[in-house]
Motif scaffolding. Structure first.
Motif, mmCIF file in Angstrom:
data_model
loop_
_atom_site.group_PDB
_atom_site.id
_atom_site.type_symbol
_atom_site.label_atom_id
_atom_site.label_comp_id
_atom_site.label_asym_id
_atom_site.label_seq_id
_atom_site.Cartn_x
_atom_site.Cartn_y
_atom_site.Cartn_z
ATOM 1 N N PHE A 165 -12.259 -2.065 -5.576
ATOM 2 C CA PHE A 165 -12.413 -3.193 -4.654
ATOM 3 C C PHE A 165 -13.633 -4.042 -5.029
ATOM 4 C CE2 PHE A 165 -13.759 -5.203 -0.682
ATOM 5 C CZ PHE A 165 -12.553 -5.702 -0.206
ATOM 6 N N GLY A 171 -6.117 -9.405 -1.864
ATOM 7 C CA GLY A 171 -5.468 -9.829 -0.636
ATOM 8 C C GLY A 171 -4.032 -9.420 -0.461
ATOM 9 N N SER A 172 -3.493 -8.586 -1.377
ATOM 10 C CA SER A 172 -2.105 -8.154 -1.242
ATOM 11 C C SER A 172 -1.930 -7.248 -0.027
ATOM 12 C CB SER A 172 -1.649 -7.419 -2.508
ATOM 13 O OG SER A 172 -1.693 -8.277 -3.630
ATOM 14 N N PHE A 173 -2.968 -6.467 0.271
ATOM 15 C CA PHE A 173 -3.036 -5.676 1.496
ATOM 16 C C PHE A 173 -4.505 -5.413 1.773
ATOM 17 C CE2 PHE A 173 -1.549 -3.008 -2.074
ATOM 18 C CZ PHE A 173 -2.662 -2.203 -2.292
ATOM 19 N N THR A 174 -4.815 -4.812 2.908
ATOM 20 C CA THR A 174 -6.216 -4.640 3.285
ATOM 21 C C THR A 174 -6.809 -3.374 2.670
ATOM 22 O OG1 THR A 174 -5.743 -3.328 5.275
ATOM 23 C CG2 THR A 174 -5.699 -5.745 5.493
ATOM 24 N N LEU A 175 -8.124 -3.321 2.658
ATOM 25 C CA LEU A 175 -8.820 -2.148 2.151
ATOM 26 C C LEU A 175 -8.493 -0.915 2.994
ATOM 27 C CD1 LEU A 175 -10.902 -0.871 0.244
ATOM 28 C CD2 LEU A 175 -12.698 -1.641 1.822
ATOM 29 N N VAL A 176 -8.417 -1.107 4.300
ATOM 30 C CA VAL A 176 -8.081 0.012 5.191
ATOM 31 C C VAL A 176 -6.688 0.553 4.864
ATOM 32 C CG1 VAL A 176 -7.619 0.665 7.589
ATOM 33 C CG2 VAL A 176 -9.595 -0.768 7.041
ATOM 34 N N GLU A 177 -5.741 -0.342 4.632
ATOM 35 C CA GLU A 177 -4.392 0.098 4.266
ATOM 36 C C GLU A 177 -4.402 0.884 2.966
ATOM 37 O OE1 GLU A 177 -1.206 -3.115 5.991
ATOM 38 O OE2 GLU A 177 -2.569 -3.815 4.403
ATOM 39 N N PRO A 221 0.810 -1.222 0.000
ATOM 40 C CA PRO A 221 0.000 0.000 0.000
ATOM 41 C C PRO A 221 0.843 1.272 0.000
ATOM 42 C CG PRO A 221 -0.020 -1.012 2.162
ATOM 43 C CD PRO A 221 0.622 -1.999 1.241
ATOM 44 N N ALA A 253 -6.199 -4.614 -3.153
ATOM 45 C CA ALA A 253 -6.693 -4.946 -1.815
ATOM 46 C C ALA A 253 -7.682 -6.102 -1.874
ATOM 47 C CB ALA A 253 -7.338 -3.718 -1.180
ATOM 48 N N ALA A 254 -8.540 -6.104 -2.893
ATOM 49 C CA ALA A 254 -9.521 -7.178 -3.035
ATOM 50 C C ALA A 254 -8.844 -8.521 -3.260
ATOM 51 C CB ALA A 254 -10.471 -6.872 -4.194
#
Length: 231
Positions: free
Chosen positions: A181, A70-76, A38, A67-68
């Motif tokens: 996302f 899974g590489s990092f979160t939506l919040v990140e 991110p 993010a969708a």
């Protein structure tokens, strides 16, 4: 993922030689997300603020898509892109502070059809309405970047500028990150609608510039005719 994103962006932008350098920039930004997560999205958005031809309408949905997956979160994705927006805006704000009103007044003497009074009126307007301009400007193409410079010139308190920039950027960024996302591989659909908004903004700006030039040229002609002997 990079190949998929580039293929979608190329089809959305119409391809052609004119898009080759832009595709390279997008490729580099996507690679940053692949490598450093991110933070790469944040760096891409910071650069977009400094160099507007880099399209946030691509970087932000791509961050949401990543993010969708899974590489990092939506919040990140949201936190880092908003942080990138603020950092990029602060750099341009600093440029405006460095430029300053006095330098703009001196430059006005050398710019055709521009008067020193225009600079003073613009600064006075920004001091009165600058808060709304910064907040809403963060959600308009082109103005997203440019609005930071007059904020610096008018010496808006940096804490206020930062809060307004973060708030406006949070709305804009969230819309596009969530689009990526939830739309997944169809994320480029949102780019097409954003492109329409961009052309509307460009059309309005062009109309204002034409109106300004016509008014000033007519005023200059009247002044010249008035000063000519024998009238």
């Amino acid at each position: 993922m990079t190949d998929l994103i580039l293929a979608a962006s190329s089809s959305g932008s119409g391809g052609g030689a004119g898009g080759s350098w832009l595709t390279g920039l997008i490729d580099w930004t996507v690679s940053l997300m692949d490598v450093i997560g991110p933070v790469g999205a944040g760096i891409g958005i910071a650069l977009e603020n400094i160099f507007p031809p880099i399209p946030s309408e691509i970087i932000l949905p791509v961050a949401g898509l990543t993010a969708a997956r899974g590489s990092f979160t939506l919040v990140e994705a949201l936190v880092w892109t908003i942080a990138g927006s603020v950092v990029g805006a602060l750099l341009l704000y600093g440029l405006g502070r460095l430029l300053g009103a006095d330098r703009l007044r001196k430059a006005a003497h050398w710019i055709p059809l521009v008067k020193v009074e225009d600079v003073d009126k613009t600064i006075a307007w920004f001091e009165k309405h600058g808060g709304k301009a910064v907040f809403l400007g963060r959600m308009l193409p082109i103005f997203r970047s440019l609005i930071s410079i007059p904020a610096g010139v008018s010496k808006m308190p940096v804490w206020r500028f930062t809060l307004l920039t973060a708030a406006g950027s949070a709305i804009w960024n969230t819309i596009f990150v969530l689009a990526g996302f939830f739309l997944g591989e169809k994320w480029h659909i949102v780019e097409q609608y954003a492109g329409i908004l961009q052309w509307i903004v460009i059309g309005v700006v062009a109309a204002v510039v034409v109106w300004f030039v016509v008014v000033r040229v007519r005023a200059a002609v009247r002044t010249k005719q008035w000063q000519e002997p024998g009238d």
